[in-house]
Design an enzyme around this catalytic site. Structure first.
Site, PDB file in Angstrom:
ATOM      1  N   GLY A  17      36.093  68.769  18.998  1.00 42.80           N
ATOM      2  CA  GLY A  17      35.705  67.549  19.871  1.00 42.80           C
ATOM      3  C   GLY A  17      36.454  66.494  19.700  1.00 42.80           C
ATOM      4  O   GLY A  17      36.925  66.221  18.324  1.00 42.80           O
ATOM      5  N   GLY A  18      36.498  65.302  20.444  1.00 47.13           N
ATOM      6  CA  GLY A  18      37.220  64.344  19.991  1.00 47.13           C
ATOM      7  C   GLY A  18      38.411  64.259  20.338  1.00 47.13           C
ATOM      8  O   GLY A  18      39.236  65.160  20.787  1.00 47.13           O
ATOM      9  N   LEU A  19      39.171  63.020  20.267  1.00 46.65           N
ATOM     10  CA  LEU A  19      40.446  62.640  20.578  1.00 46.65           C
ATOM     11  C   LEU A  19      41.467  62.798  19.530  1.00 46.65           C
ATOM     12  O   LEU A  19      41.206  63.537  18.828  1.00 46.65           O
ATOM     13  CB  LEU A  19      40.639  61.343  21.745  1.00 46.65           C
ATOM     14  CG  LEU A  19      39.917  61.463  22.895  1.00 46.65           C
ATOM     15  CD1 LEU A  19      39.553  60.292  23.612  1.00 46.65           C
ATOM     16  CD2 LEU A  19      40.379  62.578  23.754  1.00 46.65           C
TER      17      LEU A  19
ATOM     18  N   PHE B 164      43.805  60.306  12.605  1.00 48.63           N
ATOM     19  CA  PHE B 164      44.915  60.867  11.650  1.00 48.63           C
ATOM     20  C   PHE B 164      44.338  61.132  10.350  1.00 48.63           C
ATOM     21  O   PHE B 164      43.250  60.654  10.080  1.00 48.63           O
ATOM     22  CB  PHE B 164      45.772  59.441  11.327  1.00 48.63           C
ATOM     23  CG  PHE B 164      46.648  59.396  10.140  1.00 48.63           C
ATOM     24  CD1 PHE B 164      46.130  58.953   8.642  1.00 48.63           C
ATOM     25  CD2 PHE B 164      47.895  60.125   9.996  1.00 48.63           C
ATOM     26  CE1 PHE B 164      46.799  58.898   7.781  1.00 48.63           C
ATOM     27  CE2 PHE B 164      48.651  60.094   9.159  1.00 48.63           C
ATOM     28  CZ  PHE B 164      48.172  59.599   7.725  1.00 48.63           C
TER      29      PHE B 164
ATOM     30  N   GLY C 116      34.844  65.211  14.258  1.00 49.19           N
ATOM     31  CA  GLY C 116      35.366  66.094  15.565  1.00 49.19           C
ATOM     32  C   GLY C 116      34.856  67.621  15.220  1.00 49.19           C
ATOM     33  O   GLY C 116      35.412  68.093  13.934  1.00 49.19           O
TER      34      GLY C 116
ATOM     35  N   LEU D 264      34.375  65.689   9.199  1.00 47.40           N
ATOM     36  CA  LEU D 264      34.670  64.301   9.245  1.00 47.40           C
ATOM     37  C   LEU D 264      35.528  63.939   8.467  1.00 47.40           C
ATOM     38  O   LEU D 264      35.788  64.731   7.378  1.00 47.40           O
ATOM     39  CB  LEU D 264      33.080  63.753   8.871  1.00 47.40           C
ATOM     40  CG  LEU D 264      32.541  63.549   7.636  1.00 47.40           C
ATOM     41  CD1 LEU D 264      33.165  62.411   6.813  1.00 47.40           C
ATOM     42  CD2 LEU D 264      31.015  63.779   7.379  1.00 47.40           C
TER      43      LEU D 264
ATOM     44  N   CYS E  17      40.797  57.789  18.460  1.00 44.41           N
ATOM     45  CA  CYS E  17      39.593  58.571  18.973  1.00 44.41           C
ATOM     46  C   CYS E  17      39.655  57.798  20.339  1.00 44.41           C
ATOM     47  O   CYS E  17      38.582  57.765  21.048  1.00 44.41           O
ATOM     48  CB  CYS E  17      38.440  58.238  18.189  1.00 44.41           C
ATOM     49  SG  CYS E  17      38.482  58.616  16.478  1.00 44.41           S
TER      50      CYS E  17
END
Lengths: 159, 233
Positions: free
Chosen positions: B77-79, B82, B148, B160, B177
């Site tokens: 999940g998440g965008l 780095f 994510g 994380l 994100c």
């Protein structure tokens, strides 16, 4: 049990009357509401009407996921075995899998849901349906939990 | 009986190699429901994107590669975010049935782990932002930790990342994100002193154990190295 027997007779009577064109169809919506609603221990539901099953996730499942922000639904025509992954939901920062309650071939997916994924949270059993399948093994339905059994399951430690 | 989590600190390891290790323990923990694992790692520079891959066209990803980082597409999940030197990454592979079978709860516990770490060790007020678009852990209006995850039959993977003394310039090449109106920071920058991964690791383990109410069993270095060689060599 007797209620189900009576309601089946009502349904059959309703079908006969509908065919005779004596009674308008909207009076038979009650028999459609008696279509079977079953649940799995992975917190998916299926509403069976004839040979078509409408599938979604339960209120419990959407609550545990959090707000759905994105989803991936199957292609129409795709076939799945019972309990295999058929869809993916992304809630806030977390992706999880949805497992199909019954074996079937996808005949429709809930396209508008892609623009409003949080409908899964606000209306998990109605507007938040994910896909409709043509059942390939209707006998699987009998082994799933009905509403009472699912509610008991939620109260147990095993969920 | 207390929940037990086995900790593997794999040190500095490239993203794909660590992913193989994650996938190994994901499969193991799916078949052994009492088994829980926590992987700690520091990655070589890499930008990773989540499930919503269509948000990032190939030309954009090629441009990022030209800056000297790898680019990896993942299913978490998440965008976009780095990972790189100076950032502590934690991948808990937990069977949530041993804890609480809720992803929403799990994500909030990951946030709480970092919030607890900041409070207990630095008397620093880190916080979560309640609105959907701003998950992760924040301090002084800047993001210090990103989250994510993916769950397969309630077994989690990915996790994380906490900025210790990472070079924050890496984040200026992306909209981290998907959040364009806030900045990214690190523990070192906020505390105005050098706080490297080695110092932060034991603090993270301490907070994780407290927040998840579990015991940790730290795998020894030799065992970890053998595992890394076997799975990712």
């Amino acid at each position: 049990m007797s209620l189900i027997f009576r309601s089946n007779r009502l349904f059959t009577l309703g079908v006969q009357l509908a065919k005779s064109n004596l009674i308008p169809n909207k009076q038979f919506s009650i028999s459609h509401r008696l279509a079977q609603l079953k649940f799995t221990n992975q917190h998916e539901w299926v509403k069976v009407n004839g040979n078509i099953g409408t599938i979604g996730i339960t209120d419990y499942a959407q609550d545990k996921l959090g707000e759905v922000v994105y989803l991936e639904l199957p292609e129409v025509g795709a076939e799945f075995e019972q309990s295999s992954q058929f869809a993916t939901l992304e809630s806030v920062k977390a992706v999880s899998e949805c497992y199909i309650p019954v074996s079937g071939k996808v005949v429709e997916v809930n396209e508008p849901l892609k623009d409003n994924p949080s409908t899964v949270n606000s209306s998990p059993l109605e507007e938040g349906w994910l896909a409709k399948v043509e059942l390939t093994n209707p006998a699987e339905i009998d082994k799933l939990m009905d509403q009472n059994q699912y509610e008991e399951f939620l109260k147990s430690d095993d969920h | 009986m207390s929940k037990l989590v086995r900790v593997l600190n794999v040190g500095r390891l490239e993203y794909d190699k660590c992913l193989k290790i994650q996938q190994h323990f994901l499969a193991q923990n799916l078949s052994q429901p009492d088994s829980n694992t926590l992987i700690l790692v520091e990655h070589e520079p890499v930008y990773t994107i989540g499930l919503r891959k269509q948000a990032y066209p190939d030309e954009y990803l090629e441009k990022l590669k030209s800056l000297g980082a790898q680019v990896k597409k993942t299913d978490r999940g998440g965008l976009i975010t780095f990972h790189g030197p100076g950032q502590l990454v934690a991948y808990p592979l937990l069977n949530l049935k041993n804890f609480k079978p809720s992803l929403r709860w799990y994500v909030s516990r990951l946030e709480e782990t970092v919030i607890d770490l900041c409070q207990v060790n630095f008397d620093l007020k880190a916080y979560r932002m309640c609105s959907t678009g701003y998950t992760g852990v924040w301090c002084n209006d800047a993001k210090i930790a990103a989250i994510g995850i993916y769950a397969k039959r309630l077994v989690t993977y990915h996790g994380l990342s906490l900025n210790c003394d990472v070079d924050l310039k890496w984040f200026s090449n992306i909209v981290p994100c998907g959040i364009s109106d806030k900045s990214v920071s690190s523990l070192s920058k906020i505390m105005n002193k050098n706080l490297g991964i080695k110092q932060i690791e034991p603090m993270l383990l301490n907070s994780f154990s407290r927040v998840f109410d579990c015991d940790l069993e730290i795998e020894n270095e030799e065992q970890v190295q053998n595992l890394v060689n076997k799975l990712a060599g």
